[in-house]
Design a protein around this motif. Structure first.
Motif, PDB file in Angstrom:
ATOM      1  N   ARG A  64       0.827  -1.213   0.000  1.00 43.42           N
ATOM      2  CA  ARG A  64       0.000   0.000   0.000  1.00 43.42           C
ATOM      3  C   ARG A  64       0.856   1.256   0.000  1.00 43.42           C
ATOM      4  O   ARG A  64       0.551   2.227  -0.681  1.00 43.42           O
ATOM      5  N   ARG A  66       3.845   1.518  -1.205  1.00 39.39           N
ATOM      6  CA  ARG A  66       4.462   1.613  -2.532  1.00 39.39           C
ATOM      7  C   ARG A  66       3.472   2.183  -3.550  1.00 39.39           C
ATOM      8  O   ARG A  66       3.827   3.011  -4.381  1.00 39.39           O
ATOM      9  N   LEU A  67       2.205   1.733  -3.486  1.00 39.47           N
ATOM     10  CA  LEU A  67       1.181   2.263  -4.393  1.00 39.47           C
ATOM     11  C   LEU A  67       0.918   3.746  -4.132  1.00 39.47           C
ATOM     12  O   LEU A  67       0.739   4.522  -5.066  1.00 39.47           O
ATOM     13  N   ALA A  68       0.903   4.131  -2.865  1.00 45.36           N
ATOM     14  CA  ALA A  68       0.677   5.539  -2.523  1.00 45.36           C
ATOM     15  C   ALA A  68       1.811   6.413  -3.045  1.00 45.36           C
ATOM     16  O   ALA A  68       1.578   7.512  -3.549  1.00 45.36           O
ATOM     17  N   GLU A  69       3.041   5.922  -2.947  1.00 46.57           N
ATOM     18  CA  GLU A  69       4.181   6.686  -3.472  1.00 46.57           C
ATOM     19  C   GLU A  69       4.080   6.821  -4.986  1.00 46.57           C
ATOM     20  O   GLU A  69       4.407   7.857  -5.544  1.00 46.57           O
ATOM     21  N   GLY A  70       3.630   5.784  -5.659  1.00 50.55           N
ATOM     22  CA  GLY A  70       3.470   5.822  -7.110  1.00 50.55           C
ATOM     23  C   GLY A  70       2.419   6.837  -7.534  1.00 50.55           C
ATOM     24  O   GLY A  70       2.573   7.520  -8.540  1.00 50.55           O
ATOM     25  N   ARG A  71       1.341   6.935  -6.777  1.00 46.70           N
ATOM     26  CA  ARG A  71       0.290   7.898  -7.103  1.00 46.70           C
ATOM     27  C   ARG A  71       0.762   9.325  -6.904  1.00 46.70           C
ATOM     28  O   ARG A  71       0.389  10.220  -7.651  1.00 46.70           O
ATOM     29  N   GLU A  72       1.588   9.548  -5.872  1.00 52.41           N
ATOM     30  CA  GLU A  72       2.090  10.894  -5.608  1.00 52.41           C
ATOM     31  C   GLU A  72       2.978  11.371  -6.747  1.00 52.41           C
ATOM     32  O   GLU A  72       2.993  12.552  -7.066  1.00 52.41           O
ATOM     33  N   HIS A  73       3.702  10.466  -7.354  1.00 55.10           N
ATOM     34  CA  HIS A  73       4.641  10.851  -8.415  1.00 55.10           C
ATOM     35  C   HIS A  73       4.043  10.654  -9.804  1.00 55.10           C
ATOM     36  O   HIS A  73       4.730  10.862 -10.797  1.00 55.10           O
ATOM     37  N   GLY A  74       2.800  10.236  -9.883  1.00 55.27           N
ATOM     38  CA  GLY A  74       2.165  10.041 -11.176  1.00 55.27           C
ATOM     39  C   GLY A  74       2.572   8.767 -11.873  1.00 55.27           C
ATOM     40  O   GLY A  74       2.387   8.627 -13.067  1.00 55.27           O
ATOM     41  N   ASN A  75       3.168   7.844 -11.137  1.00 60.29           N
ATOM     42  CA  ASN A  75       3.619   6.570 -11.722  1.00 60.29           C
ATOM     43  C   ASN A  75       2.685   5.444 -11.332  1.00 60.29           C
ATOM     44  O   ASN A  75       3.043   4.507 -10.689  1.00 60.29           O
ATOM     45  N   LEU A  76       1.461   5.516 -11.761  1.00 62.33           N
ATOM     46  CA  LEU A  76       0.482   4.527 -11.346  1.00 62.33           C
ATOM     47  C   LEU A  76       0.715   3.211 -11.999  1.00 62.33           C
ATOM     48  O   LEU A  76       1.037   2.801 -12.917  1.00 62.33           O
TER      49      LEU A  76
END
Length: 76
Positions: A64, A66-76
């Motif tokens: 979770r 890791r997914l949250a970090e991806g969303r913050e940087h636009g790397n979904l």
């Protein structure tokens, strides 16, 4: 010096190794006790279930995050 990354779940892999070592230790501990065979099985099974549950919860939290970090940087 070359440093190898353990990947995003490196901490979970380490904890899985610790859990496996603890289950093996519980197994050897039950061999040294003068108890019935079914009690040995229950002890090892309980340690394995608790350890497996712990690792599953930790992996879920790390995934979770890791997914949250991806969303913050636009790397979904």
């Amino acid at each position: 010096m070359v440093r190898a990354s353990g990947g995003p779940l490196r901490d979970a892999k380490i904890e899985l190794g610790v859990v496996v070592l603890l289950v093996v230790a519980v197994y050897f501990l039950t061999l040294g006790l003068d108890i019935a065979a079914w009690q040995e099985v229950v002890g090892v099974l309980a340690a394995a279930c608790l350890g497996g549950g712990w690792v599953a919860l930790r992996v879920r939290v790390l995934a979770r995050r890791r997914l949250a970090e991806g969303r913050e940087h636009g790397n979904l």
